[in-house]
Design an enzyme around this catalytic site. Structure first.
Site, PDB file in Angstrom:
ATOM      1  N   LYS A  35      -0.888  -1.229  -4.346  1.00 35.81           N
ATOM      2  CA  LYS A  35      -2.001  -0.270  -4.373  1.00 35.81           C
ATOM      3  C   LYS A  35      -1.345   1.091  -4.520  1.00 35.81           C
ATOM      4  CE  LYS A  35      -5.112   1.260  -0.871  1.00 35.81           C
ATOM      5  NZ  LYS A  35      -5.455   2.602  -1.319  1.00 35.81           N
ATOM      6  N   TYR A  45       0.861  -1.188   0.000  1.00 36.70           N
ATOM      7  CA  TYR A  45       0.000   0.000   0.000  1.00 36.70           C
ATOM      8  C   TYR A  45       0.899   1.240   0.000  1.00 36.70           C
ATOM      9  CZ  TYR A  45      -3.639   3.251   1.803  1.00 36.70           C
ATOM     10  OH  TYR A  45      -4.509   4.304   1.993  1.00 36.70           O
TER      11      TYR A  45
HETATM   12  O1  SI3 Z   1      -6.765   2.580   2.401  1.00 34.74           O
HETATM   13  C1  SI3 Z   1      -7.807   3.022   1.936  1.00 34.74           C
HETATM   14  O2  SI3 Z   1      -8.818   3.135   2.598  1.00 34.74           O
HETATM   15  C2  SI3 Z   1      -7.815   3.472   0.557  1.00 34.74           C
HETATM   16  O3  SI3 Z   1      -7.991   2.741  -0.368  1.00 34.74           O
HETATM   17  C3  SI3 Z   1      -7.558   4.820   0.378  1.00 34.74           C
HETATM   18  C4  SI3 Z   1      -7.902   5.356  -1.010  1.00 34.74           C
HETATM   19  O4  SI3 Z   1      -6.719   5.434  -1.758  1.00 34.74           O
HETATM   20  C5  SI3 Z   1      -8.505   6.695  -0.759  1.00 34.74           C
HETATM   21  N1  SI3 Z   1      -7.515   7.509  -0.088  1.00 34.74           N
HETATM   22  C6  SI3 Z   1      -7.774   8.031   1.107  1.00 34.74           C
HETATM   23  C7  SI3 Z   1      -6.651   8.706   1.791  1.00 34.74           C
HETATM   24  O5  SI3 Z   1      -8.864   8.009   1.619  1.00 34.74           O
HETATM   25  C8  SI3 Z   1      -9.052   7.289  -2.014  1.00 34.74           C
HETATM   26  O6  SI3 Z   1     -10.132   6.503  -2.392  1.00 34.74           O
HETATM   27  C9  SI3 Z   1      -9.494   8.731  -1.769  1.00 34.74           C
HETATM   28  O7  SI3 Z   1     -10.315   8.815  -0.641  1.00 34.74           O
HETATM   29  C10 SI3 Z   1     -10.262   9.281  -2.959  1.00 34.74           C
HETATM   30  O8  SI3 Z   1      -9.506   9.120  -4.114  1.00 34.74           O
HETATM   31  C11 SI3 Z   1     -10.611  10.755  -2.738  1.00 34.74           C
HETATM   32  O9  SI3 Z   1      -9.450  11.542  -2.735  1.00 34.74           O
END
Ligand code: SI3
Length: 288
Positions: free
Chosen positions: A161, A133
């Site tokens: 990821k 990650y």
């Molecule tokens: O670990 C996780 O919950 C994720 O998959 C995180 C994901 O990369 C999200 N990043 C964060 C920091 O929440 C994204 O989905 C992000 O919320 C989205 O792209 C909006 O910026």
């Protein structure tokens, strides 16, 4: 393990305890309504870095009990406490999770040898598969192609990821490791990531925008880039509104309007003001 994954939220009550009923409903909502291929459990979106080891275990246990074989699961067990990661990794492996993920260790400036040892220890001790990650904007940990290569040389480290906007790096990594899995981590950049050949995506907003994300994936597969671009525009209208209003709190409030008891966020995250709650309800009316 390819496909579209919701990064699963964790519903909490007002005292910061896990709301089991809400968590089960959320798992079902992602399976039955959003039609996700998978769930990424215990990630940033799960507010994982703000909860105890026992609570993490509780989330992992409830999710796999509810999901059974209806959806693919990845368990994020990363922690700057490597002993905790190993404990959690063994725990979820025994529960039946077929794939782990671990955030790059953060806060201290760990060198690459330490990062490599961290991943190799988790896969060795658990015997499970691992998706790295990588989220440099939150961890401050940047890895280059050669460093990813050193990690991916381990056959149990099956992918990355990739939550970053560095598309040159993404393209280089894709070309260098065609047989490894790469998941796009920024929902607002799903289309460009797909155009570079990622194997799937993992995102927080897919808990409420999963159907739009699926349309983008399908349109790209059908080589309809114009159609996909329009859908990405729509997705980004929603994401922009979510980010402006408080990301996880707003998604949870939107889910509440759908009968999913997604609950509260955990301190130090504060609840939404009444004004922001109203905005979240309007977003749900408009987009769900
Ligand atoms: O670990 C996780 O919950 C994720 O998959 C995180 C994901 O990369 C999200 N990043 C964060 C920091 O929440 C994204 O989905 C992000 O919320 C989205 O792209 C909006 O910026």
């Amino acid at each position: 393990m390819k496909g579209l994954y919701s990064a699963l939220l964790t519903p909490f009550d007002k005292n910061g305890n896990i709301d089991e009923r809400g968590l089960r409903e959320l798992v079902r909502y992602n399976i039955d309504v959003m039609k996700m291929d998978g769930l990424y459990v215990g990630g940033s979106t799960g507010e994982n870095f703000m909860i105890s080891t026992d609570m993490k275990k509780e989330v992992f246990r409830i999710v796999i009990d509810e999901a059974k074989d209806d959806i693919k699961l990845i368990a994020q067990v990363g922690s700057i406490n490597l002993y905790e990661s190993v404990e959690l990794g063994k725990y979820v492996t025994d529960l039946g999770y077929k794939c782990l993920s671990a955030v790059t260790p953060f806060y201290y400036k760990f060198n690459f040898a330490e990062i490599k040892n961290y991943y190799e220890t988790i896969v060795r001790e658990t015997g499970n598969k691992m998706v790295i990650y990588s989220i440099p904007f939150l961890t401050g940990v940047n890895m280059n192609v050669a460093q990813f290569g050193e990690l991916l040389a381990n056959p149990n480290i099956i992918g990355i990821k990739f939550t970053a906007g560095d598309f040159y790096l993404l393209e280089r990594v894709r070309k260098a490791f065609p047989d490894k899995l790469i998941f796009a981590g920024f929902d607002e950049m799903l289309l460009p990531a797909l155009s570079l050949g990622v194997d799937g995506a993992i995102g927080s907003t897919y808990n409420v925008t999963g159907k739009i994300a699926r349309e983008i994936v399908d349109l790209v597969a059908a080589k309809d880039l114009e159609g996909a671009f329009k859908k990405q525009n729509l997705l980004n209208d929603i994401i922009e509104a979510l980010l402006n209003n408080g990301l996880y709190q707003t998604i949870k409030t939107m889910l509440e309007t759908q009968g999913v008891h997604a609950g509260e966020c955990r301190l130090p995250m504060l609840p939404l003001s009444e004004e922001k709650k109203a905005i979240a309800v309007e977003l749900a009316k408009k987009y769900l």
